[in-house]
Scaffold this motif. Structure first.
Motif, short mmCIF file in Angstrom:
data_model
loop_
_atom_site.label_atom_id
_atom_site.label_comp_id
_atom_site.label_asym_id
_atom_site.label_seq_id
_atom_site.Cartn_x
_atom_site.Cartn_y
_atom_site.Cartn_z
N THR B 349 0.75 -1.15 -0.06
CA THR B 349 0.02 0.10 -0.10
C THR B 349 0.92 1.29 0.04
OG1 THR B 349 -1.53 -1.02 1.27
CG2 THR B 349 -1.89 1.19 1.21
N GLY B 353 1.00 3.54 -3.08
CA GLY B 353 0.10 4.86 -2.99
C GLY B 353 1.23 6.13 -2.90
N THR B 364 -3.68 6.68 1.19
CA THR B 364 -2.61 5.64 1.38
C THR B 364 -2.79 5.41 2.98
OG1 THR B 364 -1.16 6.71 -0.47
CG2 THR B 364 -0.11 5.26 1.25
N GLU B 415 -12.01 5.00 -2.78
CA GLU B 415 -10.86 4.38 -2.50
C GLU B 415 -10.68 2.73 -2.14
OE1 GLU B 415 -8.00 5.79 -3.07
OE2 GLU B 415 -8.74 7.90 -3.77
#
Lengths: 157, 675
Positions: B349, B353, B364, B415
């Protein structure tokens, strides 16, 4: 543009040649007449002078000016010739006739009528053509106006 | 007349009249006002009406189930419906209940009930409440409003206690934070989620502990609440909520079972009943939350588990991402917690991100926290919400006009935060995996709604999708509390009288409400109905949406709304090119307006064949106009040539006249008439 010029040239060419040949024919006829029928030639030479002037001056295709003037002029000269021929066809009589102002008025008046016709007819035709043109433009414009009224001014943009 | 209308506006179910003039403030709760109620068929009955304050979503979808429950430990819910108390705040939902006669239990405990020992307290509270909760759970819902101020003595002798209303407000919102299971306690009060029996029994345990201590922990101040939360996260809820109180061992065992932070191990109805029947056992001693081999220190505080750390990081949002990256959180999760899968997910991640600030960095960090604490709430900036609490929090954010929260919630969905945490479900547990997959599909659907900007979608679509009984919140009709399409149409028809030409009859709320009620789940279904490329198409879209709504309710005629729409259809009519078409439309619209049939209006202004004919007519008119212009130019260009031609013809004519004259003279000479 080039095509138009070529067409003009094509139109002028034969006209010129036919114009000069017709002048020659007239001259020959006049000379022959002067030899074989002097009184007639005298009356014709004096009476048809406007036509001869037109003949020698005009260079338009078809020579309609000369034709018109000549036809009218001849219409004015023919009665004089008839008097000449009925009166014995004498030179003295021809002199007397060409000395008469009324005879001149008759012959040249007829030529004048021819000149008038030649001046007036194109003028009238031009005016009529302009009028027809304007009428057509007005018609087209009013059709456009109707379209704009129905669909809005943006159709012209 | 007005009085009659006002009278009708306060009657629920045609029988119960809420009396706005008689307030019963002793039954007020946060976001709930209490009024006296009269049963018009039996005036001897003692009833109260609880009216949700404006701006609170209610759980009225459970009314029919709850009102069937007749349990001693639960106040009878008689009926529910929409009333207008006449205070200028518009219509609101009211729950009619039996009136408790003995006041609030907590007040009595603090004053007269001091002498009750633990076992007497358990008999007084637990038996009726556990049975009541069981009855609620049997109708496949949860109470989620277990709070000291919602617990009453039913009789004036104070022998029977009962829980109060559970429908007036979002689930869990009215419960003290200490009564929420630890993962839900970290969420926004309105976003604690529907929960279930496990959450209710945790709240029952917390209520019992509070009753024993005669106080509710964490309510003194925000700092006290934060401290309680930290202690719960680090040491477990049982330890934090009982605060080293000394109980008889039996009661301690019961509380350990009820206050377990592990929902799987938490006691439910069967265990409580067994305990009450004397089959005493002891709840799990320890929380099973994975403890770190070494603590992660953040802001000077050692965190020994992921939920504790995630909560702390979310509270210091601006610094959190830097700390996560610099302190190598992924490594801590993989090694200290021993969860390689989560560790690598966090690492991915962070690497995938944005980390340079702004919305990208927020997303993020939110994903990192969702991976760090998949059991806990979704967290983004100042918002934390349980996955099953999204609907109510979205509703509250709209009702409170809280743009920041709305924005955060929309970002969460876009998201895919719920999907991130659902992706960490134990793959060995087939049942949980299947459940997670179906939840993922649901969140994917919601994400599609939010990502779509067309009218009828967006966050508003999610709002009505997740809150099926929520009334349309459009400012145009909110006062009328329309919960159905016919009610919405009628409300708009009434609103039409006061609406100006400049007010649009459809906003994003109305569009989303209609799309939800009509089951329009993908934007393609609205293609050709909703277009926003110009003022005309926007206004046409409004008519189209409302006519679609009316199609499902042909019996609802709306002449005033029709008039309102027609007044605003000018740009649509003007979008047609042909003047005769426009004139015809204006005449037809005027004729159709009185019918109140929106389809008739739509048929006039949105007929594809007519539009096509108009377009092709316009194109033909353009062509003809251009051709006429060209013809005029050609005429002008050839004017001189035509003139010359005419003059030439004139000369020919002159020659002909000359010849005619000559022939006439010749003829005359020949036949002797001249000279």
């Amino acid at each position: 543009m080039a095509k138009k010029a070529a067409a003009k040239r094509r139109a002028k060419g034969p006209a010129k040649s036919s114009g000069s040949s017709s002048r020659l024919v007239v001259l020959v006829v006049m000379v022959v007449l002067a030899l074989v029928a002097t009184p007639t030639a005298l009356v014709l030479a004096i009476g048809m002078a406007p036509s001869l002037v037109a003949l020698f001056l005009e260079n338009r295709p078809g020579a309609y000016t000369t034709k018109c003037i000549a036809a009218c002029n001849l219409a004015g000269v023919l009665p004089v010739l008839r008097d000449l021929w009925l009166g014995g066809h004498l030179l003295s009589q021809a002199r007397m006739l060409v000395g008469d102002p009324l005879v001149w008025l008759q012959m040249y008046g007829a030529a004048g009528v021819g000149w008038s016709l030649v001046w007036l007819a194109p003028l009238v035709a031009g005016v009529l053509a302009d009028a027809a043109h304007d009428r057509a433009i007005v018609k087209l414009r009013s059709r456009q106006e109707k379209l704009r009224e129905e669909w809005g001014d943006e159709i012209g943009s | 007349m007005a009085e009659a209308t006002q009278g009708e506006a306060t009657i629920v179910g045609g029988r119960y009249r809420v009396m706005p003039e008689i307030r019963l403030e002793e039954f007020d709760r946060t976001h709930i006002e209490a009024f006296a109620v009269e049963d018009m068929r039996d005036r001897t009955r003692s009833l109260i009406g609880l009216v949700a304050r404006r701006g609170r979503p209610v759980r009225d979808e459970w009314m029919s189930a709850i009102r069937r429950i007749d349990q001693p430990g639960l106040l009878r819910t008689i009926d529910g419906g929409v009333v207008d108390p006449g205070d200028g705040q518009g219509k609101r939902y009211a729950v009619i209940m039996e009136r408790p006669q003995g006041g609030r239990v907590m007040d009595w405990l603090r004053a007269e009930g001091q002498s009750l020992d633990d076992l007497e307290m358990s008999r007084l509270l637990l038996r009726p409440l556990a049975a009541a909760l069981k009855a609620v759970h049997d109708v496949r819902t949860a109470h989620r409003a277990i709070a000291p101020d919602n617990l009453y003595f039913v009789d004036s002798a104070r022998t029977r206690i009962a829980l109060g209303d559970c429908l007036c407000g979002p689930p869990g919102e009215s419960q003290p934070v200490a009564f929420e299971s630890v993962e839900r306690a970290a969420a926004h009060p309105a976003g604690r989620g529907d929960g279930g029996p496990r959450e209710d029994f945790f709240a029952l345990g917390a209520l019992f502990a509070a009753a024993l201590a005669r106080k509710v922990p964490g309510t003194e101040s925000p700092e006290a609440a934060a401290d309680l939360m930290l202690r719960r996260l680090e040491r477990g809820s049982y330890v934090a909520l009982t605060d080293r109180a000394r109980f008889g061992s039996d009661v301690g065992g019961l509380l350990r079972g009820l206050l377990s932070d592990n929902a799987e191990e938490r006691w439910g109805f069967e265990e409580v009943r067994a305990w009450l029947d004397g089959r005493r056992s002891i709840g799990a001693m320890h929380s099973t939350r994975p403890q770190a081999a070494r603590a992660f220190t953040f802001k000077g505080v050692d965190h020994s588990n992921t939920m504790s750390l995630a909560t702390a990081l979310a509270q210091h949002w601006r610094e959190a991402l830097r700390v996560v990256i610099e302190e190598k959180l992924d490594g801590w999760v993989a090694r200290a917690i021993g969860d390689e899968r989560r560790g690598s997910m966090i690492a991915q991640t962070i690497s995938a991100g944005r980390t340079d600030g702004g919305a990208g960095a927020d997303a993020t960090l939110a994903r990192v926290l969702a991976a760090l604490d998949p059991e806990g709430p979704l967290r983004l900036r100042h918002v934390s919400v349980m996955k099953d609490g999204l609907g109510t929090l979205i509703a509250v954010s709209f009702l409170d006009d809280d743009r920041d929260t709305r924005q955060a919630l929309a970002e969460m969905l876009v998201e895919g935060l719920p999907i991130t945490s659902l992706g960490l479900v134990d793959t060995n547990d087939a049942q949980r995996r299947r459940l997670a997959q179906s939840e993922m599909a649901e969140f994917m659907r919601l994400r599609g709604f939010v990502a779509e900007t067309i009218m009828g979608f967006g966050l508003e679509r999610v709002l009505y999708d997740l809150n099926p009984t929520l009334p349309c919140l459009s400012p145009l009709v909110a006062d009328a509390y329309p919960q159905t399409v016919p009610a919405l149409l009628m409300a708009l028809d009434q609103r039409a009288a006061k609406a100006g030409r400049g007010t649009a009859p459809v906003d994003r709320h109305i569009a989303a409400f209609i799309a939800t009620k009509l089951g329009i789940s993908y934007a393609g279904a609205l293609k050709g109905v909703v277009r926003q490329d110009s003022e005309a198409s926007e206004r046409l879209s409004q008519l189209n949406l409302l006519s679609l709504a009316q199609e499902t309710q042909p019996q609802v005629l709306v002449p005033a709304l029709s008039r309102w729409l027609v007044q605003r259809l000018g740009p649509v009519v003007q979008s047609y090119g042909a003047k005769t078409t426009r004139a015809w439309m204006e005449k037809e619209l005027e004729r159709a307006v009185s019918t109140g049939n929106l389809n008739a209006l739509r048929a006039i202004v949105d007929n594809p064949d007519r539009r096509m004919a108009d377009d092709s007519g316009m194109a033909a008119a353009r062509t003809t106009h251009a051709q006429l212009g060209m013809a005029m130019r050609r005429y002008d260009e050839t004017r001189a040539a035509r003139r010359a031609e005419a003059q030439h013809f004139g000369r020919q004519v002159a020659a002909m006249v000359g010849y005619t004259l000559l022939l006439s003279v010749l003829a005359a000479l020949t036949f002797g008439s001249v000279g």
